[in-house]
Motif scaffolding. Sequence first.
Motif, PDB file in Angstrom:
ATOM      1  N   VAL A 291     -16.249   3.259  13.998  1.00 45.53           N
ATOM      2  CA  VAL A 291     -15.546   3.352  12.830  1.00 45.53           C
ATOM      3  C   VAL A 291     -14.878   2.075  12.396  1.00 45.53           C
ATOM      4  N   LYS A 292     -14.518   2.136  11.136  1.00 43.81           N
ATOM      5  CA  LYS A 292     -13.967   0.700  10.499  1.00 43.81           C
ATOM      6  C   LYS A 292     -12.490   0.999   9.942  1.00 43.81           C
ATOM      7  N   LEU A 293     -11.547   0.271  10.805  1.00 47.48           N
ATOM      8  CA  LEU A 293     -10.054   0.435  10.106  1.00 47.48           C
ATOM      9  C   LEU A 293      -9.771  -0.664   9.013  1.00 47.48           C
ATOM     10  N   PRO A 294      -8.761  -0.302   8.332  1.00 45.10           N
ATOM     11  CA  PRO A 294      -8.341  -1.257   7.391  1.00 45.10           C
ATOM     12  C   PRO A 294      -7.570  -2.474   7.903  1.00 45.10           C
ATOM     13  N   ALA A 295      -7.688  -3.528   8.107  1.00 42.10           N
ATOM     14  CA  ALA A 295      -6.983  -4.615   8.575  1.00 42.10           C
ATOM     15  C   ALA A 295      -5.529  -4.647   7.935  1.00 42.10           C
ATOM     16  N   ALA A 296      -5.698  -4.620   6.517  1.00 42.31           N
ATOM     17  CA  ALA A 296      -4.253  -4.649   5.744  1.00 42.31           C
ATOM     18  C   ALA A 296      -3.351  -3.486   6.164  1.00 42.31           C
ATOM     19  N   GLY A 297      -3.847  -2.368   6.515  1.00 43.47           N
ATOM     20  CA  GLY A 297      -2.870  -1.406   7.009  1.00 43.47           C
ATOM     21  C   GLY A 297      -2.600  -1.352   8.314  1.00 43.47           C
ATOM     22  N   LEU A 298      -3.286  -2.058   9.325  1.00 42.08           N
ATOM     23  CA  LEU A 298      -2.815  -2.679  10.519  1.00 42.08           C
ATOM     24  C   LEU A 298      -1.765  -3.501  10.633  1.00 42.08           C
ATOM     25  N   ILE A 299      -2.012  -4.485   9.696  1.00 45.87           N
ATOM     26  CA  ILE A 299      -0.908  -5.557   9.628  1.00 45.87           C
ATOM     27  C   ILE A 299       0.382  -5.090   9.085  1.00 45.87           C
ATOM     28  N   GLU A 300       0.266  -4.398   8.069  1.00 47.24           N
ATOM     29  CA  GLU A 300       1.728  -3.666   7.466  1.00 47.24           C
ATOM     30  C   GLU A 300       2.224  -2.958   8.720  1.00 47.24           C
ATOM     31  N   ARG A 301       1.514  -2.025   9.365  1.00 50.98           N
ATOM     32  CA  ARG A 301       2.145  -1.242  10.306  1.00 50.98           C
ATOM     33  C   ARG A 301       2.415  -2.187  11.488  1.00 50.98           C
ATOM     34  N   ALA A 302       2.042  -3.072  11.810  1.00 49.33           N
ATOM     35  CA  ALA A 302       2.613  -4.033  12.708  1.00 49.33           C
ATOM     36  C   ALA A 302       3.892  -4.903  12.428  1.00 49.33           C
ATOM     37  N   GLY A 303       4.400  -4.635  11.422  1.00 52.64           N
ATOM     38  CA  GLY A 303       5.608  -5.141  10.945  1.00 52.64           C
ATOM     39  C   GLY A 303       5.604  -6.446  10.148  1.00 52.64           C
ATOM     40  N   PHE A 304       4.468  -6.515   9.363  1.00 50.68           N
ATOM     41  CA  PHE A 304       4.378  -7.766   8.517  1.00 50.68           C
ATOM     42  C   PHE A 304       4.287  -7.193   6.998  1.00 50.68           C
ATOM     43  N   PRO A 305       5.230  -7.507   6.410  1.00 51.85           N
ATOM     44  CA  PRO A 305       5.417  -7.153   5.091  1.00 51.85           C
ATOM     45  C   PRO A 305       4.683  -8.149   4.105  1.00 51.85           C
ATOM     46  N   ARG A 306       4.382  -7.745   2.793  1.00 55.03           N
ATOM     47  CA  ARG A 306       4.099  -8.789   1.602  1.00 55.03           C
ATOM     48  C   ARG A 306       4.839  -9.706   1.645  1.00 55.03           C
TER      49      ARG A 306
ATOM     50  N   VAL B 268       3.659 -21.511   4.033  1.00 51.55           N
ATOM     51  CA  VAL B 268       2.459 -20.737   3.779  1.00 51.55           C
ATOM     52  C   VAL B 268       3.150 -19.118   3.943  1.00 51.55           C
ATOM     53  N   ALA B 269       2.480 -18.026   3.502  1.00 54.73           N
ATOM     54  CA  ALA B 269       3.085 -16.606   3.410  1.00 54.73           C
ATOM     55  C   ALA B 269       1.931 -15.978   3.109  1.00 54.73           C
ATOM     56  N   LEU B 270       2.155 -14.527   3.772  1.00 54.99           N
ATOM     57  CA  LEU B 270       1.285 -13.570   3.299  1.00 54.99           C
ATOM     58  C   LEU B 270       1.416 -13.261   1.747  1.00 54.99           C
ATOM     59  N   SER B 271       0.388 -13.004   1.068  1.00 51.75           N
ATOM     60  CA  SER B 271       0.575 -12.627  -0.428  1.00 51.75           C
ATOM     61  C   SER B 271       1.693 -11.660  -0.544  1.00 51.75           C
ATOM     62  N   THR B 272       2.337 -11.935  -1.876  1.00 54.48           N
ATOM     63  CA  THR B 272       3.227 -10.929  -2.022  1.00 54.48           C
ATOM     64  C   THR B 272       2.749  -9.586  -2.898  1.00 54.48           C
ATOM     65  N   ARG B 273       1.439  -9.745  -2.625  1.00 53.11           N
ATOM     66  CA  ARG B 273       0.794  -8.565  -3.286  1.00 53.11           C
ATOM     67  C   ARG B 273      -0.462  -8.041  -2.431  1.00 53.11           C
TER      68      ARG B 273
END
Length: 356
Positions: A281-296, A305-310
């Motif tokens: 199965v393939k998981l969305p990396a973006a979803g994992l990152i957000e749920r690990a506590g890293f917001p836009r 440097v920063a995660l994109s605001t979008r």
Amino acid sequence: MAIVSTPHVAAPARAGVPIAPMTTLRLGGPASRLVEAPAAEAVVEAVRAADAQDDPVLLLGGGSNVVVADEGFAGTVVRVTSRGAAPQRRPDGSVLLTVEAGEDWDDVVAATVAEGLGGLECLSGIPGRTGATPVQNVGAYGVEVADLLVDVDLYDRRTGVVRRQVPAAELGLGYRTSRLKGRDDAIVLRVRFALPGGRDSAPIRYPELARALGVEQGSRVPAAVAREAVLELRRGKGMVLDPDDHDTWSAGSFFTNPVLPQDEAPRVDGLPRWPAGPGLVKLPAAGLIERAGFPRGHRGPGGRVALSTRHVLALTHRGGGSVADLLALAREVRAGVAARFGVLLHPEPVLVGCRL
């Protein structure tokens, strides 16, 4: 759309040229030597000359999927600027499209759509040069290069021979990878695609794009309509280059979506799982990152440097930063996801002279 006449000789090498302005991240140290190669023959000439001097070689196109160390590259950077594209209608109505490696990819997509040729429209807005597309097996919105690629012309550095029309089946195309990725002994000079020949898009497989178009998955729409929808979606995620928008100062998606055995993939509420082959199965990396506590907009060292605001999957340069800053942020995100879900994310860009 036609093959254009360009010089076949590489320009004289220049020393100490900054690499950063030639990348979408605007990061990276200088090249010991830079050679501009405006045609396939010039690419081969420049690489052969460097090999004769035992000089390391870095092929650079649009600089959209590469991270070059702050120390730069101690060797010859060959910048591929070959131009030209030519469609050929075949007896069955399909079109064989031949494109030089140095052509801007989105220019190629835009030209095919303008000429009433569907097939590539879902790959609109992706920065970089055409020669990189089979290396990465570029894909977006339910379409990838493997769906349309016929063959490539390659320069084989091991033998010194140009191999013509190497079939796509020999390239080991997979999810964001191929047998060409991570190696420098096979250089793409020219690429050929098979387009269906009509004005309609490829089937709209991606749910987000289908919703934006207001159609059922699997439907077709005019290619021009699909292209505009894709560009609008990408703009909303900061994925269309804009020199005044720091959210686009990135290498695109920094991490690939992890593909895992079904019994090892974590189940997270609200997080989709997509089939990725037998038992995978393939998981969305973006979803994992957000749920690990890293917001836009999550900031890295000094806010340089920063995660994109979008879109959390893009690591962006906000100005005055370094590759060391970028990698520190990438390590923080990767470690956070691993600690929370036991999933190790892998970088999508090519890392030159540096590593996570």
